[in-house]
Design a protein around this motif. Structure first.
Motif, mmCIF file in Angstrom:
data_model
loop_
_atom_site.group_PDB
_atom_site.id
_atom_site.type_symbol
_atom_site.label_atom_id
_atom_site.label_comp_id
_atom_site.label_asym_id
_atom_site.label_seq_id
_atom_site.Cartn_x
_atom_site.Cartn_y
_atom_site.Cartn_z
ATOM 1 N N ALA A 175 31.600 69.710 77.224
ATOM 2 C CA ALA A 175 32.490 68.555 77.237
ATOM 3 C C ALA A 175 32.780 68.055 78.644
ATOM 4 O O ALA A 175 33.012 68.829 79.568
ATOM 5 N N SER A 176 32.789 66.744 78.769
ATOM 6 C CA SER A 176 33.191 66.086 80.005
ATOM 7 C C SER A 176 34.688 65.816 79.949
ATOM 8 O O SER A 176 35.344 66.036 78.930
ATOM 9 N N ALA A 177 35.224 65.315 81.048
ATOM 10 C CA ALA A 177 36.643 64.948 81.075
ATOM 11 C C ALA A 177 36.931 63.861 80.043
ATOM 12 O O ALA A 177 37.967 63.870 79.381
ATOM 13 N N ASP A 178 35.989 62.926 79.860
ATOM 14 C CA ASP A 178 36.161 61.872 78.858
ATOM 15 C C ASP A 178 36.201 62.459 77.452
ATOM 16 O O ASP A 178 36.987 62.017 76.610
ATOM 17 N N ASP A 179 35.356 63.458 77.195
ATOM 18 C CA ASP A 179 35.349 64.103 75.881
ATOM 19 C C ASP A 179 36.706 64.728 75.587
ATOM 20 O O ASP A 179 37.223 64.638 74.472
ATOM 21 N N GLU A 180 37.289 65.372 76.574
ATOM 22 C CA GLU A 180 38.573 66.042 76.380
ATOM 23 C C GLU A 180 39.690 65.040 76.128
ATOM 24 O O GLU A 180 40.572 65.268 75.295
ATOM 25 N N VAL A 181 39.658 63.918 76.828
ATOM 26 C CA VAL A 181 40.655 62.864 76.602
ATOM 27 C C VAL A 181 40.504 62.284 75.199
ATOM 28 O O VAL A 181 41.484 62.111 74.470
ATOM 29 N N GLN A 182 39.273 61.996 74.802
ATOM 30 C CA GLN A 182 39.018 61.453 73.470
ATOM 31 C C GLN A 182 39.420 62.440 72.380
ATOM 32 O O GLN A 182 39.916 62.041 71.317
ATOM 33 N N ALA A 183 39.223 63.741 72.628
ATOM 34 C CA ALA A 183 39.602 64.769 71.659
ATOM 35 C C ALA A 183 41.106 64.757 71.433
ATOM 36 O O ALA A 183 41.584 64.870 70.294
ATOM 37 N N ALA A 184 41.872 64.610 72.496
ATOM 38 C CA ALA A 184 43.331 64.580 72.383
ATOM 39 C C ALA A 184 43.803 63.333 71.650
ATOM 40 O O ALA A 184 44.714 63.383 70.818
ATOM 41 N N VAL A 185 43.172 62.199 71.931
ATOM 42 C CA VAL A 185 43.540 60.939 71.273
ATOM 43 C C VAL A 185 43.242 61.022 69.773
ATOM 44 O O VAL A 185 44.056 60.614 68.938
ATOM 45 N N LEU A 186 42.083 61.575 69.430
ATOM 46 C CA LEU A 186 41.704 61.710 68.024
ATOM 47 C C LEU A 186 42.682 62.619 67.287
ATOM 48 O O LEU A 186 43.138 62.301 66.177
ATOM 49 N N ALA A 187 43.021 63.746 67.896
ATOM 50 C CA ALA A 187 43.944 64.694 67.263
ATOM 51 C C ALA A 187 45.327 64.084 67.082
ATOM 52 O O ALA A 187 45.984 64.298 66.053
ATOM 53 N N GLU A 188 45.776 63.330 68.066
ATOM 54 C CA GLU A 188 47.090 62.706 67.971
ATOM 55 C C GLU A 188 47.122 61.684 66.838
ATOM 56 O O GLU A 188 48.093 61.618 66.072
#
Length: 217
Positions: free
Chosen positions: A111-124
């Motif tokens: 995972a890239s930094a973008d992947d981690e940000v997108q993961a948090a947005v999706l979970a929220e």
């Protein structure tokens, strides 16, 4: 002198990193699965319980919170069922899961930094808008009743997880497309580090579409 030494240490070490914002947890039914069921192998799908009760519990909770029920028809042996759940939980990069009680299965998307940000947005988004009910499709009783009661028996496809959303009357309002229907939702890496997962931006867009359909009068 002691003050000077402390000041130097603070400067050298720097300020402690800010704590990452805690990702909201999705609410999933069943809440618990009996450890006596098939030797406790089930991680997500209750292979021994009545699936109709899990639906009732999820609908009651959705009514209390103003969220929509997202039905996930699947099974413990289904890799994609576990991957889907972990994506909704906000997992990214490397995570492990079990299949019918057997460990050693893992996903790694580097995972890239973008992947981690997108993961948090999706979970929220998932946590704010859905109550999840995992319906077991192989060993337990009641999956066919759940499909019939929610009007999804005519919509069911030969693909799991079969994911669909309920409207305010408890009827199917829409389903998640398959990768064949929406190829851009699947994320691939070719070569030595081959990996398959979801494109989170596309998955988020699909979930927003389901939420909108569920809210229609």
């Amino acid at each position: 002198m002691r003050f000077l030494a402390l000041f130097i240490c603070v400067v050298m070490l720097g300020t402690p990193p800010a704590k990452a914002q805690e990702v909201p947890k999705i609410e999933v039914f069943p809440k618990t699965i009996s450890k006596s069921c098939y030797g406790g192998r089930a991680e997500s799908y209750d292979e021994c319980g009545d699936q109709t009760q899990h639906l009732v519990d999820a609908q009651a909770r959705a009514s209390e919170t103003g969220k929509s029920v997202l039905v996930v028809l699947g099974a413990e042996w289904c890799i994609w069922c576990h991957v889907f759940k972990n994506y909704l939980k906000g997992e990214s990069g490397f995570f492990e899961y079990t299949l019918e009680g057997e460990s050693g299965y893992r996903m790694n998307e580097f995972a890239s930094a973008d992947d981690e940000v997108q993961a948090a947005v999706l979970a929220e988004y998932a946590a704010d808008n859905f109550v999840i009910v995992a319906i077991e499709d192989q060993y337990a009783t009641g999956a066919d009743v759940v499909l019939a009661a929610t009007g999804a028996d005519d919509e069911v496809i030969n693909w799991i997880p079969f994911v669909y959303v309920l409207d305010a009357k408890g009827q199917i309002a829409g389903r998640l497309p398959t990768f064949q229907e929406r190829p851009e939702m699947e994320h691939r890496r070719e070569g030595v580090f081959w990996y398959r997962g979801y494109n989170r931006l596309v998955l988020l867009d699909a979930l927003k579409d389901l939420r909108a359909k569920a809210a229609r009068p």
